[in-house]
Every structure is written in structure tokens, then in C-alpha cells.
Design a protein around this motif. Structure first.
Motif, PDB file in Angstrom:
ATOM      1  N   LYS A  57       0.902  -1.190  -0.071  1.00  0.00           N
ATOM      2  CA  LYS A  57      -0.213   0.202   0.013  1.00  0.00           C
ATOM      3  C   LYS A  57       0.995   1.106   0.015  1.00  0.00           C
ATOM      4  CE  LYS A  57      -4.095   1.833  -0.119  1.00  0.00           C
ATOM      5  NZ  LYS A  57      -4.962   1.610  -1.278  1.00  0.00           N
ATOM      6  N   ILE A  58       1.976   1.207   0.957  1.00  0.00           N
ATOM      7  CA  ILE A  58       2.735   2.342   0.886  1.00  0.00           C
ATOM      8  C   ILE A  58       3.572   2.511  -0.454  1.00  0.00           C
ATOM      9  CG2 ILE A  58       5.044   3.245   1.677  1.00  0.00           C
ATOM     10  CD1 ILE A  58       4.294   1.846   4.640  1.00  0.00           C
ATOM     11  N   ALA A  59       4.014   1.401  -1.379  1.00  0.00           N
ATOM     12  CA  ALA A  59       4.479   1.617  -2.523  1.00  0.00           C
ATOM     13  C   ALA A  59       3.445   2.177  -3.519  1.00  0.00           C
ATOM     14  CB  ALA A  59       4.904   0.364  -2.904  1.00  0.00           C
ATOM     15  N   GLU A  60       2.189   1.725  -3.333  1.00  0.00           N
ATOM     16  CA  GLU A  60       1.242   2.176  -4.095  1.00  0.00           C
ATOM     17  C   GLU A  60       0.986   3.587  -4.063  1.00  0.00           C
ATOM     18  OE1 GLU A  60      -3.874   2.035  -4.106  1.00  0.00           O
ATOM     19  OE2 GLU A  60      -2.625   0.112  -3.929  1.00  0.00           O
ATOM     20  N   VAL A  61       1.105   4.004  -3.009  1.00  0.00           N
ATOM     21  CA  VAL A  61       0.827   5.623  -2.750  1.00  0.00           C
ATOM     22  C   VAL A  61       1.876   6.335  -3.141  1.00  0.00           C
ATOM     23  CG1 VAL A  61       0.304   7.442  -0.943  1.00  0.00           C
ATOM     24  CG2 VAL A  61      -0.939   5.336  -0.899  1.00  0.00           C
ATOM     25  N   ILE A  62       3.241   5.994  -2.909  1.00  0.00           N
ATOM     26  CA  ILE A  62       4.314   6.705  -3.176  1.00  0.00           C
ATOM     27  C   ILE A  62       4.745   6.788  -4.839  1.00  0.00           C
ATOM     28  CG2 ILE A  62       5.105   7.033  -0.900  1.00  0.00           C
ATOM     29  CD1 ILE A  62       7.420   4.998  -1.672  1.00  0.00           C
ATOM     30  N   SER A  63       4.111   5.642  -5.395  1.00  0.00           N
ATOM     31  CA  SER A  63       4.651   5.475  -6.784  1.00  0.00           C
ATOM     32  C   SER A  63       3.916   6.546  -7.668  1.00  0.00           C
ATOM     33  CB  SER A  63       4.745   3.966  -7.182  1.00  0.00           C
ATOM     34  OG  SER A  63       3.401   3.522  -7.119  1.00  0.00           O
ATOM     35  N   GLU A  64       2.639   6.942  -7.278  1.00  0.00           N
ATOM     36  CA  GLU A  64       1.813   7.662  -8.217  1.00  0.00           C
ATOM     37  C   GLU A  64       2.149   9.217  -7.796  1.00  0.00           C
ATOM     38  OE1 GLU A  64      -2.044   6.600  -7.586  1.00  0.00           O
ATOM     39  OE2 GLU A  64      -1.503   4.247  -7.929  1.00  0.00           O
ATOM     40  N   GLU A  65       2.315   9.862  -8.825  1.00  0.00           N
ATOM     41  CA  GLU A  65       2.690  11.254  -8.648  1.00  0.00           C
ATOM     42  C   GLU A  65       1.677  12.153  -7.897  1.00  0.00           C
ATOM     43  OE1 GLU A  65       4.002  15.110 -11.236  1.00  0.00           O
ATOM     44  OE2 GLU A  65       4.681  13.071 -11.930  1.00  0.00           O
ATOM     45  N   GLU A  66       0.296  11.861  -8.215  1.00  0.00           N
ATOM     46  CA  GLU A  66      -0.955  12.506  -7.810  1.00  0.00           C
ATOM     47  C   GLU A  66      -0.897  12.149  -6.214  1.00  0.00           C
ATOM     48  OE1 GLU A  66      -5.763  12.390  -8.401  1.00  0.00           O
ATOM     49  OE2 GLU A  66      -4.519  11.967 -10.411  1.00  0.00           O
TER      50      GLU A  66
END
Length: 148
Positions: free
Chosen positions: A115-124
Motif C-alpha cells: 500500500k505504501i508503494a502504491e501511494v508513493i509510486s503515483e505522482e498524484e
């Protein structure tokens, strides 16, 4: 069934820290206050950074302070600290967001890391995280099923 990654009481916004150590210590204190780790965990994080350098930097402006399960983890969980102003480990290695992580073992926290990776991998979503003004914004980023 959606997994709750973070609780509202584990989020702090607009935190003032004079340097990286104060920011990391504050992050650890939130993990202690929320019953996720024992106080010994904070010193273990600081000791690790002093020994190995800023290995906790996981994205521009984002740090993932953590230590080993045996360093005082009570239960798995995270906290999120958004700093008022960036602090630097060294020039070019500044942070604005700290995501304190506690894991019980080597596998149990994989969903949290995903989940952390998902959030920080998207610029928005990264921009939303760094500029969050309300806890609800962070709860939405981490507890909602996005992209599913």
C-alpha cells in the motif's frame, strides 16, 4: 474486505522538527503512543540510521523509519508524520513525510508495504500525501481500495 492500514490517531500533520533525528524520534513516539511499539524501538531506529546512513529514504521527500521486530514491536502498524518544513539527512536528502513502520516478522507487513508503494509510486497521490491538510486525506489514501 478492505484492510485498514492506518488509524486516525497515528497521523500527525504540520509537525515542526529541527533536524532528521528529532523528526524520526517524534515519529517513533507516535508509534509508542498508539501501542504499536515499545520505547526501545525509537533508539533502535536512530542507532540504525547513524550506523548505516539514511537507508530509510524510500522516495524523494519520504522516509520509512523502522527497526527490527525484536527491537520492541508490540503489533504491526504504521504512523504518518507530515512535517511543516523539510529536514535533511544531508544535502540533497531532505524529507517531508515520515511513515513509521513496525513489523512483527519478515512477512506479515507485506500488505502494508504494498500500500505504501502504491501511494508513493503515483505522482498524484504523492502530492496529496505531502500536502495533506486534514487527517481524512491520509486515511483516504491508505485505507481505500484504489485501482481495484
Amino acid at each position: 474486505m478492505k484492510q485498514k492500514i492506518i488509524e486516525e490517531d497515528a497521523i500527525r500533520l504540520n509537525v515542526l522538527a529541527k533536524d532528521w533525528e528529532e523528526a524520526v524520534r517524534y515519529c517513533g513516539e507516535v508509534l509508542v503512543e498508539t501501542g504499536i511499539v515499545e520505547i526501545t524501538y525509537i533508539d533502535a531506529i536512530i542507532k540504525g540510521i547513524k550506523k548505516f546512513g539514511p537507508y530509510i529514504l524510500i522516495a524523494p521527500g519520504v522516509a520509512l523509519p523502522h527497526a527490527r521486530p525484536e527491537d520492541g514491536v508490540i503489533k504491526e502498524g504504521i504512523c504518518i508524520i507530515i512535517l511543516q518544513e523539510e529536514v535533511a539527512f544531508e544535502p540533497g536528502k531532505e524529507i517531508k513525510v515520515l511513515i513509521g513502520l513496525a513489523a512483527r516478522d519478515n512477512e506479515s507487513h507485506i500488505k502494508i508495504l504494498q500500500k505504501i508503494a502504491e501511494v508513493i509510486s503515483e505522482e498524484e497521490s504523492m502530492e496529496q500525501l505531502k500536502n495533506a491538510k486534514r487527517k481524512e486525506e491520509i486515511l483516504h489514501l491508505f485505507n481505500e481500495n484504489r485501482g481495484a
